[in-house]
Design a protein around this motif. Structure first.
Motif, PDB file in Angstrom:
ATOM      1  N   ILE A  91       0.833  -1.205   0.000  1.00  0.00           N
ATOM      2  CA  ILE A  91       0.000   0.000   0.000  1.00  0.00           C
ATOM      3  C   ILE A  91       0.869   1.257   0.000  1.00  0.00           C
ATOM      4  O   ILE A  91       0.569   2.244  -0.681  1.00  0.00           O
ATOM      5  N   GLN A  92       1.977   1.221   0.733  1.00  0.00           N
ATOM      6  CA  GLN A  92       2.846   2.402   0.777  1.00  0.00           C
ATOM      7  C   GLN A  92       3.507   2.675  -0.578  1.00  0.00           C
ATOM      8  O   GLN A  92       3.609   3.824  -1.012  1.00  0.00           O
ATOM      9  N   LYS A  99       1.472   9.368  -6.044  1.00  0.00           N
ATOM     10  CA  LYS A  99       1.944  10.723  -5.744  1.00  0.00           C
ATOM     11  C   LYS A  99       2.696  11.315  -6.936  1.00  0.00           C
ATOM     12  O   LYS A  99       2.650  12.537  -7.156  1.00  0.00           O
ATOM     13  N   HIS A 100       3.360  10.468  -7.694  1.00  0.00           N
ATOM     14  CA  HIS A 100       4.141  10.928  -8.844  1.00  0.00           C
ATOM     15  C   HIS A 100       3.361  10.783 -10.164  1.00  0.00           C
ATOM     16  O   HIS A 100       3.972  10.711 -11.236  1.00  0.00           O
ATOM     17  N   GLN A 102       1.286  11.873 -13.458  1.00  0.00           N
ATOM     18  CA  GLN A 102       1.510  13.024 -14.333  1.00  0.00           C
ATOM     19  C   GLN A 102       0.381  14.040 -14.246  1.00  0.00           C
ATOM     20  O   GLN A 102       0.625  15.244 -14.212  1.00  0.00           O
ATOM     21  N   ASN A 103      -0.872  13.570 -14.223  1.00  0.00           N
ATOM     22  CA  ASN A 103      -2.019  14.461 -14.163  1.00  0.00           C
ATOM     23  C   ASN A 103      -2.457  14.611 -12.710  1.00  0.00           C
ATOM     24  O   ASN A 103      -3.037  13.692 -12.118  1.00  0.00           O
ATOM     25  N   LYS A 104      -2.176  15.760 -12.126  1.00  0.00           N
ATOM     26  CA  LYS A 104      -2.507  15.980 -10.722  1.00  0.00           C
ATOM     27  C   LYS A 104      -4.001  16.163 -10.488  1.00  0.00           C
ATOM     28  O   LYS A 104      -4.455  16.144  -9.330  1.00  0.00           O
ATOM     29  N   ASN A 105      -4.777  16.334 -11.557  1.00  0.00           N
ATOM     30  CA  ASN A 105      -6.224  16.455 -11.400  1.00  0.00           C
ATOM     31  C   ASN A 105      -6.900  15.105 -11.187  1.00  0.00           C
ATOM     32  O   ASN A 105      -8.090  15.061 -10.846  1.00  0.00           O
ATOM     33  N   GLN A 106      -6.189  14.028 -11.391  1.00  0.00           N
ATOM     34  CA  GLN A 106      -6.763  12.694 -11.204  1.00  0.00           C
ATOM     35  C   GLN A 106      -6.920  12.376  -9.719  1.00  0.00           C
ATOM     36  O   GLN A 106      -6.034  12.671  -8.904  1.00  0.00           O
ATOM     37  N   GLN A 107      -8.071  11.792  -9.389  1.00  0.00           N
ATOM     38  CA  GLN A 107      -8.258  11.282  -8.032  1.00  0.00           C
ATOM     39  C   GLN A 107      -7.436  10.012  -7.842  1.00  0.00           C
ATOM     40  O   GLN A 107      -7.180   9.272  -8.793  1.00  0.00           O
ATOM     41  N   GLN A 108      -7.027   9.753  -6.618  1.00  0.00           N
ATOM     42  CA  GLN A 108      -6.151   8.622  -6.320  1.00  0.00           C
ATOM     43  C   GLN A 108      -6.948   7.472  -5.703  1.00  0.00           C
ATOM     44  O   GLN A 108      -7.787   7.691  -4.831  1.00  0.00           O
ATOM     45  N   ARG A 109      -6.658   6.260  -6.167  1.00  0.00           N
ATOM     46  CA  ARG A 109      -7.343   5.083  -5.641  1.00  0.00           C
ATOM     47  C   ARG A 109      -6.388   3.887  -5.658  1.00  0.00           C
ATOM     48  O   ARG A 109      -5.631   3.706  -6.618  1.00  0.00           O
ATOM     49  N   ILE A 110      -6.482   3.090  -4.596  1.00  0.00           N
ATOM     50  CA  ILE A 110      -5.709   1.854  -4.489  1.00  0.00           C
ATOM     51  C   ILE A 110      -6.695   0.698  -4.331  1.00  0.00           C
ATOM     52  O   ILE A 110      -7.615   0.774  -3.504  1.00  0.00           O
ATOM     53  N   ASN A 135      -3.864  11.952   2.708  1.00  0.00           N
ATOM     54  CA  ASN A 135      -3.398  12.270   1.355  1.00  0.00           C
ATOM     55  C   ASN A 135      -4.500  12.133   0.290  1.00  0.00           C
ATOM     56  O   ASN A 135      -4.203  12.147  -0.904  1.00  0.00           O
ATOM     57  N   SER A 136      -5.759  11.997   0.729  1.00  0.00           N
ATOM     58  CA  SER A 136      -6.924  11.903  -0.173  1.00  0.00           C
ATOM     59  C   SER A 136      -6.805  10.726  -1.136  1.00  0.00           C
ATOM     60  O   SER A 136      -7.026  10.847  -2.345  1.00  0.00           O
ATOM     61  N   VAL A 137      -6.449   9.566  -0.589  1.00  0.00           N
ATOM     62  CA  VAL A 137      -6.333   8.350  -1.384  1.00  0.00           C
ATOM     63  C   VAL A 137      -7.455   7.407  -0.961  1.00  0.00           C
ATOM     64  O   VAL A 137      -7.569   7.069   0.235  1.00  0.00           O
TER      65      VAL A 137
END
Length: 383
Positions: A91-92, A99-100, A102-110, A135-137
């Protein structure tokens, strides 16, 4: 459509060799991963998906978040199984890969597939969950395979720590005849936060475009889509050609109708000119053609006078001919033998009848008197 970057953590530990999920745990997991990757990339063309493994020689990133579905599916063929699952490390690393992006507008999901026992304590998992929330993931967990009694409890604690406005989900799939992908179709893991499917056509079995699942047969789905686009382009081109042809015909018909009108006007002018005897003035000819026969027009009287003169000439000629006939007739009546023979040849006429003799005598007397008058008239000498 949600713009999202997703990292999928797959379990490639020794427990994935078990056959309680058809055909085995790892293959069932691979089918579910392919389904999720296809759903994510097709729901939005800017969505990206990455994959990493949590067992074997350690956490290994197979592909960073990308929009290339072929690259994502190909990386699953070289996965080696062995060792134990390290969920915390997986997960880490996934969070670091997002975090890296390219498009920072994308929401993050695992998305984590847990098919083996979880060795970490519940408090460690809660700390990881709080870090993800900070971190809004968002986190989705697919629990299947080993059930050691405490595994569901640990995963629920992790979900409670990371969940924010019901953006994270967990799915427990017990062993059975159903494949993991079939169960995930109706879960929020595949349908997203809004409850709607991430696929353009809901993966309900009969709602795929053209009736073909692009995840099972992507080449056929692509061929059908290209064929549909070509057919649409052909129909648009045919409609454009038909519109141009109709516009061209309208342009041709408009001058021809104008020429027909001009021809009709010219013919009317000619007829009017012929009636008036003058072809040099069309306006006057049309005016004359519209006049009634009883209209007071000098030209009409001229025509009548010429006609009257012509009739008088014909009458004079007829009178001359009749006078000539009378002179000839008098000469015939002077011949008594000829008249008697003619009367004898007539049926029902008796030349010896007294009335017939009196009539002949009177006619002969008239002819002799006229002849005598002509002889008494002095000759008309021409000077």
């Amino acid at each position: 459509m949600v713009l999202e970057a997703t990292m999928i953590c797959i379990d490639n530990s020794e427990w994935m060799r078990n056959g309680d999920y058809s055909p085995c745990r790892f293959q069932a997991q691979a089918d579910a991963v392919n389904l999720i990757c296809g759903a994510k990339t097709q729901s939005n063309p800017e969505n990206t998906v990455g994959i990493l493994t949590m067992a074997g020689r350690g956490v290994r990133v197979l592909t960073t978040p990308t929009t290339d579905l072929g690259k994502i599916l190909a990386c699953m063929h070289d996965v080696e199984m062995g060792g134990e699952m390290n969920m915390a490390a997986g997960i880490q690393v996934a969070q670091l890969a997002l975090k890296h992006r390219q498009n920072k507008n994308q929401q993050q999901r695992i998305i984590v597939f847990a098919g083996s026992p979880v060795k970490y304590d519940k408090r460690v998992l809660e700390v990881i969950g709080k870090t993800l929330k900070k971190n809004s993931v968002a986190l989705d967990i697919v629990n299947f395979g080993e059930e050691d009694g405490r595994k569901p409890e640990k995963l629920e604690a992790l979900l409670s720590a990371v969940n924010n406005n019901d953006s994270s989900h967990i799915v427990h799939i017990p062993p059975g005849p159903n494949a993991l992908s079939d169960v995930l179709i109706s879960t929020p893991v595949l349908n997203g936060e809004g409850g709607g499917s991430d696929l353009p056509a809901a993966a309900g079995g009969n709602d795929f475009d053209f009736g073909v699942d692009p995840n099972l047969d992507p080449e056929l789905a692509l061929a059908l889509r290209v064929s549909m686009e070509e057919e649409r382009a052909r129909q648009e081109a045919a409609a454009k050609r038909a519109a141009e042809e109709s516009a061209r015909q309208e342009k041709v018909e408009e001058p021809s109708s104008n020429s027909q009108d001009a021809t009709m006007v010219d013919s009317a002018d000619d007829r009017a000119s012929e009636a008036s005897g003058n072809n040099t003035d069309p306006v006057q000819a049309i005016t004359l053609s519209m006049q009634t026969p009883g209209h007071n027009d000098p030209s009409v009287h001229d025509v009548d006078m010429s006609e009257a003169t012509h009739e008088e000439e014909e009458l004079a000629i007829a009178l001359q001919m009749s006078m000539k006939d009378e002179s000839d007739m008098s000469k015939v009546l002077e011949d008594q033998s000829f008249v008697s023979s003619v009367l004898a040849s007539l049926p029902g006429v008796d030349p010896n009848d007294p009335s017939v003799k009196d009539l002949l005598a009177s006619l002969q007397g008239q002819s002799e008197s006229e002849q005598k008058k002509k002889e008494d008239e002095p000759p008309n000498d021409e000077k």
